[in-house]
Design a protein around this motif. Structure first.
Motif, PDB file in Angstrom:
ATOM      1  N   THR A 161     147.665 146.886  63.737  1.00 50.07           N
ATOM      2  CA  THR A 161     147.614 148.310  64.040  1.00 50.07           C
ATOM      3  C   THR A 161     148.610 149.037  63.147  1.00 50.07           C
ATOM      4  O   THR A 161     149.575 148.457  62.678  1.00 50.07           O
ATOM      5  N   CYS A 162     148.340 150.275  62.914  1.00 45.69           N
ATOM      6  CA  CYS A 162     149.277 151.070  62.120  1.00 45.69           C
ATOM      7  C   CYS A 162     149.358 152.465  62.727  1.00 45.69           C
ATOM      8  O   CYS A 162     148.547 152.844  63.560  1.00 45.69           O
ATOM      9  N   GLY A 185     150.698 143.336  63.466  1.00 50.42           N
ATOM     10  CA  GLY A 185     150.417 143.870  62.137  1.00 50.42           C
ATOM     11  C   GLY A 185     148.998 144.380  61.950  1.00 50.42           C
ATOM     12  O   GLY A 185     148.644 144.826  60.871  1.00 50.42           O
ATOM     13  N   GLY A 236     152.658 152.507  67.567  1.00 47.82           N
ATOM     14  CA  GLY A 236     151.657 151.600  67.005  1.00 47.82           C
ATOM     15  C   GLY A 236     151.808 150.191  67.554  1.00 47.82           C
ATOM     16  O   GLY A 236     150.814 149.531  67.884  1.00 47.82           O
ATOM     17  N   ALA A 256     156.125 154.075  64.695  1.00 44.46           N
ATOM     18  CA  ALA A 256     156.002 152.618  64.590  1.00 44.46           C
ATOM     19  C   ALA A 256     156.034 151.980  65.975  1.00 44.46           C
ATOM     20  O   ALA A 256     155.264 151.053  66.265  1.00 44.46           O
TER      21      ALA A 256
END
Length: 93
Positions: free
Chosen positions: A55-56, A53, A41, A38
């Motif tokens: 990108t993951c 929010g 990302g 996380a």
């Protein structure tokens, strides 16, 4: 009863390995691995000036194909070799 004694020792050892060592270690790697992914990302999103929010990261988890390869390629042959050696032991019921 020799067979019962061996089974109780092996059973306790297996439970110790699974519940005392393996599962807590797996839980820690899952938590820290997912937090790190996380973070990566979020860092990539800020580097590329993306909206929060957008990108993951790939979820971090147990690699099932590798687990099966380890199970059947390492654990299985080792178990078979150990079980073959135990077949010659005198067992009474």
């Amino acid at each position: 009863n020799f067979g019962g004694e061996v089974a109780s020792i092996v059973g306790e050892t297996i439970e110790d390995v699974i519940f005392v060592r393996t599962l807590p270690g797996l839980a820690m790697t899952m938590v820290f691995g997912n937090l790190y992914y996380a973070f990566m990302g979020a860092r990539l999103g800020s580097k590329e000036d993306r909206a929060p929010g957008s990108t993951c990261a790939l979820p971090y988890g147990v690699n099932t194909p590798a687990a099966f390869a380890f199970l059947f390629g390492v654990i299985g042959p080792g178990f078979s070799a150990a079980a073959g050696a135990c077949n010659n032991l005198p067992m009474t019921t």
